[in-house]
Design an enzyme around this catalytic site. Sequence first.
Site, short mmCIF file in Angstrom:
data_model
loop_
_atom_site.label_atom_id
_atom_site.label_comp_id
_atom_site.label_asym_id
_atom_site.label_seq_id
_atom_site.Cartn_x
_atom_site.Cartn_y
_atom_site.Cartn_z
N GLY A 401 -3.17 3.88 9.75
CA GLY A 401 -2.32 3.42 8.66
C GLY A 401 -0.86 3.78 8.84
CB SER A 402 1.68 3.09 10.36
OG SER A 402 1.14 1.91 10.91
NE ARG A 403 8.45 1.81 4.89
CZ ARG A 403 9.15 2.46 3.97
NH1 ARG A 403 8.57 3.33 3.17
NH2 ARG A 403 10.46 2.25 3.86
#
Length: 434
Positions: A401-403
């Site tokens: 999970g990240s951005r």
Amino acid sequence: MTQFPVGGASGVSRRPIQIGDRAARVLATELARHGGPKTGLLVGAAAGSATLAAAIDALLPEDRLTVVAPGSTGAAAGAVGGASASGRFGAAAALREHVERQGRWVTDRTRVVESLAEAEPADVVILAEPLSGSADDARAVLADLTKLVNAGGVLTVVVPATRLPNGAADEVERQAALYGVGSDLVLRNVPPVRVHRLRHTPAHHAAASNLLPALRPSSVPLTRGMHIDSNGVAAAGIALGLAALAKAARPKSKLWLVPALAAAPVAAFFRDPQRDVPEDAGAVVAASDGKVLGVERLHDERFGDMEFLRIAVFLSVLDVHVNRAPVAGKVVDYFVEDGGYAAAMKPEAEHNVAAYTLLETAHGPVAVVQRTGLIARRIVQRAPVGSLLAKGERFGLIRFGSRTDVYLPADKATPTVAPGDRVVGGATVIATWL
């Protein structure tokens, strides 16, 4: 297939390197991704070799290719398997005959010469023969070939991918650290090789708009449209290895099923689908899959006083995590800032560990920021400073999970997405140039 001794003066290894189809396609990557018109110089490719076939396949109607017979490059001859004058003449004759058999379309665009002295500078220069010998030998070869690379052009060389002492490989690695714009490990070759692309003079950012996304040889194709990134292959292999160890240590236990069953979903996380990149020159595409978190105008002290339009996208663990260039441009800076690991969808993620890739483009500076999340602890960035990225080209990934944030000059771009929208990396248009 072209074969030359490896190890040269060091005598460490005499195992021949065979340039197979996959390695040949990697060697010809810069030719294949260049939209033309372009000139290519292929040094040391024998008649019928996979490298020659890959170079010819990369030709477009306005392109021109010069092929130099094997063992004909003076200093290079000592490093890559020199030949006598009669041998070079015979190799050149065989090359001409082979090219003529390809038909008039190829012969009109391909010229065969007997020595490097007869060749003219080109946009892309490829040493088709594996580079071996001492560091001094390799330095002399690279110096000779660099003189034949046009300003902003690329020199591509191949060396054995071995941990054993090898002067030529060590010298190429040294130059790659200074001038490298891309390196690829080709495991599916006999033996494995590493292909380095060197740019000794700077390229203009405008050249990126004429490129196609580069080939990623380390990803494993599952279907025509779906690959698994090399990180996924490694992670799945580790999971299966742990399962094998658990089974061997405790044969009656079912504990081995845990890592065994985890291998497939772990590999799936690193899936790398093929994407159709919009051809519209005014389109800015998403740097990743995910959900738009925010669209805002702001100033960022990292980039001076300029105002930017920032589009932030959150990636869940179910999204594709391969990152792509939102626009065509030249990588002019890359840096990492330390920070925390807050959940990527929260405002606190603004201060997470982040990698900044700054592009020089026709519309001004553009930045792509890879931010870690609550689970993500590893950012991969594969585009060295000085490299050119085509729009939609893969340049890295974030594990779990990240951005990703895309920064565009605020006075030159208008957004086409809003918070809550779903985007697809390399395909969804997130903004347009004014």
